[in-house]
Design a protein around this motif. Sequence first.
Motif, PDB file in Angstrom:
ATOM      1  N   ILE A  89      -7.751  -5.186  -9.150  1.00 32.15           N
ATOM      2  CA  ILE A  89      -8.510  -5.031  -7.889  1.00 32.15           C
ATOM      3  C   ILE A  89      -9.872  -4.365  -8.111  1.00 32.15           C
ATOM      4  O   ILE A  89     -10.893  -4.874  -7.618  1.00 32.15           O
ATOM      5  N   GLY A 140       0.800  -1.223   0.000  1.00 36.83           N
ATOM      6  CA  GLY A 140       0.000   0.000   0.000  1.00 36.83           C
ATOM      7  C   GLY A 140       0.835   1.277   0.000  1.00 36.83           C
ATOM      8  O   GLY A 140       0.513   2.239  -0.709  1.00 36.83           O
ATOM      9  N   VAL A 194      -7.841 -12.318  -1.931  1.00 42.44           N
ATOM     10  CA  VAL A 194      -6.989 -11.750  -2.977  1.00 42.44           C
ATOM     11  C   VAL A 194      -5.763 -11.139  -2.311  1.00 42.44           C
ATOM     12  O   VAL A 194      -5.891 -10.323  -1.402  1.00 42.44           O
ATOM     13  N   GLY A 195      -4.583 -11.548  -2.775  1.00 43.82           N
ATOM     14  CA  GLY A 195      -3.343 -11.047  -2.169  1.00 43.82           C
ATOM     15  C   GLY A 195      -2.423 -12.217  -1.903  1.00 43.82           C
ATOM     16  O   GLY A 195      -2.860 -13.374  -1.888  1.00 43.82           O
ATOM     17  N   GLU A 249     -10.948   1.799  -1.574  1.00 41.10           N
ATOM     18  CA  GLU A 249     -11.126   1.248  -2.926  1.00 41.10           C
ATOM     19  C   GLU A 249     -12.482   0.542  -3.059  1.00 41.10           C
ATOM     20  O   GLU A 249     -13.145   0.649  -4.093  1.00 41.10           O
ATOM     21  N   PHE A 289      -1.849 -12.678  -5.733  1.00 40.75           N
ATOM     22  CA  PHE A 289      -1.734 -11.238  -5.987  1.00 40.75           C
ATOM     23  C   PHE A 289      -2.344 -10.914  -7.339  1.00 40.75           C
ATOM     24  O   PHE A 289      -2.066 -11.577  -8.322  1.00 40.75           O
ATOM     25  N   ARG A 290      -3.178  -9.906  -7.392  1.00 46.00           N
ATOM     26  CA  ARG A 290      -3.846  -9.539  -8.649  1.00 46.00           C
ATOM     27  C   ARG A 290      -3.660  -8.049  -8.952  1.00 46.00           C
ATOM     28  O   ARG A 290      -3.477  -7.238  -8.042  1.00 46.00           O
ATOM     29  N   LEU A 334       2.095   1.818  -3.498  1.00 42.07           N
ATOM     30  CA  LEU A 334       1.048   2.229  -4.447  1.00 42.07           C
ATOM     31  C   LEU A 334       0.665   3.691  -4.208  1.00 42.07           C
ATOM     32  O   LEU A 334       0.379   4.433  -5.140  1.00 42.07           O
ATOM     33  N   ARG A 375      -6.104   1.272   2.407  1.00 38.59           N
ATOM     34  CA  ARG A 375      -6.469   1.610   1.028  1.00 38.59           C
ATOM     35  C   ARG A 375      -7.639   0.763   0.536  1.00 38.59           C
ATOM     36  O   ARG A 375      -8.515   1.244  -0.165  1.00 38.59           O
ATOM     37  N   VAL A 376      -7.618  -0.530   0.916  1.00 33.47           N
ATOM     38  CA  VAL A 376      -8.656  -1.425   0.383  1.00 33.47           C
ATOM     39  C   VAL A 376     -10.063  -0.997   0.817  1.00 33.47           C
ATOM     40  O   VAL A 376     -11.033  -1.262   0.112  1.00 33.47           O
ATOM     41  N   ARG A 402      -2.585  -8.331   1.503  1.00 34.59           N
ATOM     42  CA  ARG A 402      -1.504  -9.315   1.510  1.00 34.59           C
ATOM     43  C   ARG A 402      -1.791 -10.329   2.617  1.00 34.59           C
ATOM     44  O   ARG A 402      -2.467  -9.998   3.610  1.00 34.59           O
ATOM     45  N   LYS A 447      -3.346  -9.055   9.110  1.00 35.53           N
ATOM     46  CA  LYS A 447      -4.414  -8.672   8.178  1.00 35.53           C
ATOM     47  C   LYS A 447      -5.672  -9.519   8.432  1.00 35.53           C
ATOM     48  O   LYS A 447      -6.742  -9.222   7.923  1.00 35.53           O
TER      49      LYS A 447
HETATM   50  N1  UDP Z   1      -3.497  -5.018  -3.694  1.00 38.79           N
HETATM   51  C1  UDP Z   1      -3.181  -5.391  -4.991  1.00 38.79           C
HETATM   52  N2  UDP Z   1      -3.242  -6.713  -5.314  1.00 38.79           N
HETATM   53  C2  UDP Z   1      -3.575  -7.675  -4.428  1.00 38.79           C
HETATM   54  C3  UDP Z   1      -3.882  -7.293  -3.092  1.00 38.79           C
HETATM   55  C4  UDP Z   1      -3.839  -5.956  -2.753  1.00 38.79           C
HETATM   56  O1  UDP Z   1      -2.880  -4.550  -5.837  1.00 38.79           O
HETATM   57  O2  UDP Z   1      -3.622  -8.842  -4.807  1.00 38.79           O
HETATM   58  C5  UDP Z   1      -3.459  -3.594  -3.341  1.00 38.79           C
HETATM   59  C6  UDP Z   1      -4.771  -3.048  -2.814  1.00 38.79           C
HETATM   60  O3  UDP Z   1      -5.638  -2.730  -3.873  1.00 38.79           O
HETATM   61  C7  UDP Z   1      -4.299  -1.846  -2.013  1.00 38.79           C
HETATM   62  C8  UDP Z   1      -2.921  -2.261  -1.533  1.00 38.79           C
HETATM   63  O4  UDP Z   1      -2.543  -3.398  -2.290  1.00 38.79           O
HETATM   64  O5  UDP Z   1      -4.215  -0.691  -2.830  1.00 38.79           O
HETATM   65  C9  UDP Z   1      -2.874  -2.608  -0.064  1.00 38.79           C
HETATM   66  O6  UDP Z   1      -2.959  -1.449   0.665  1.00 38.79           O
HETATM   67  P1  UDP Z   1      -3.589  -1.349   2.111  1.00 38.79           P
HETATM   68  O7  UDP Z   1      -3.431   0.046   2.525  1.00 38.79           O
HETATM   69  O8  UDP Z   1      -4.966  -1.865   2.118  1.00 38.79           O
HETATM   70  O9  UDP Z   1      -2.733  -2.357   3.010  1.00 38.79           O
HETATM   71  P2  UDP Z   1      -1.146  -2.559   3.184  1.00 38.79           P
HETATM   72  O10 UDP Z   1      -0.842  -3.861   2.526  1.00 38.79           O
HETATM   73  O11 UDP Z   1      -0.460  -1.416   2.558  1.00 38.79           O
HETATM   74  O12 UDP Z   1      -0.931  -2.596   4.672  1.00 38.79           O
END
Ligand code: UDP
Length: 384
Positions: free
Chosen positions: A275, A19, A239-240, A301, A271-272, A22, A297-298, A213, A218
């Motif tokens: 999203i 996150g 997903v992750g 989103e 991982f995808r 991103l 972030r999720v 992830r 989580k």
């Molecule tokens: N994400 C992704 N693919 C995956 C799982 C998660 O691109 O398979 C992205 C998700 O859309 C989000 C970010 O990873 O933008 C995770 O950010 P978040 O703030 O929710 O948690 P973090 O992992 O940073 O603690």
Amino acid sequence: MNSPSMKILFLDQSGTPGGAELCLLDIAKPYREHSIVGLLADGPFRALLAQHEIPTTVFTTQTINVRKESSLLTSLRSTSQLLPLVQAVAGTARSYDLIYANTPKALVIGALASLWSQRPLVYHLHDIISPDHFSKINRTVLVTLANRVAKLVIANSQASQTAFVAAGGRSQLCRVVYNGFDSDRYVIAPAETEHLRTTLALTDGFWIGHFSRLSPWKGQHILLKALTLCPDDTKAILVGDALFGEDEYVLELHRQVKQLGLEGRVRFLGFRSDIPQLMSACNLVTHTSTAPEPFGRVIVESMLCGTPVIAAAAGGATELIDTGENGWLCPPGEPEILAKVILTCRSAPQQRQQIAQLAQEQARDRFDIAAINTLIAQHLQSIV
Ligand code: UDP
Ligand code: GLC
């Protein structure tokens, strides 16, 4: 100075797009003509930056392993490249107006490089600096370096700022800036959503999405337990992937699925990169972090996709969701309560729809990437 012409050396410890990375992608983009992202590890994040035409450099490919209970400084000292690394970052920094450290290890290297190169340091705080996430020594190291060297700390939520201050951080340094999002990316044509549902066979039943992830805090295991308390046609996609070596937890989740007899009801998608499409294909999203989520972030989103979301009531999530208004909050680590909220949500499709719609409108307004980037530009200009 006009902000996009500001020359910034962004610094991030990870080669993997979590996150924080991103978020950095969206922040660095307006500056890409004159700036660079320096990574302390190589990996797919570099390719993602390149795809967005953001220049990158990898300062080291030597892994800097820091366990929660070990010391950042010890780990960094044990990296034989520490001095050359700081030297290299400082050398590069001299061609830039400021150093923007986006992660804890980047703060340590960035702070030393800032002292060496006399370039101002900004720290984007994506973490809750609390015992849940950091050892005492690491909390002290981070807070001391931020207090002594950083000119500005951008906290990703009020919760992250509060924890920073509670750990001894100076509140005058801090500005809260939420993550920004390009809301257009989250508008998926109904035909595309239907196609994905069919392709992934998400047509039969009530599908819950979990997008994080795979990592113990989580809390994917909480959703699995909650599923056992819901009707059999309540199913989930996880997903992750394990991004930071949590392989044991992944095995544990697969074992748990078998033990709980959830084989036909839980799918691991890994991982995808699609999203928004996947979120749109779900009936509901759950966020189940057992430790306070710094931002989440999720959660935003899901709101942008118009998919209702239940989030764990701690940390930044409580700043994003007003329960019953734009989503639901549920106490962290409580599968029985989560199951009840899932059932309530499931049994009231009209209310669910209204809540998701309001959430989408609010999220578009509150987390607009252009507005967030303007805010960051103003903060950066105030220190250069
Ligand atoms: N994400 C992704 N693919 C995956 C799982 C998660 O691109 O398979 C992205 C998700 O859309 C989000 C970010 O990873 O933008 C995770 O950010 P978040 O703030 O929710 O948690 P973090 O992992 O940073 O603690
Ligand atoms: C970190 C946090 C997450 C936050 C993200 C972006 O990875 O764990 O909660 O949403 O940074 O700020």
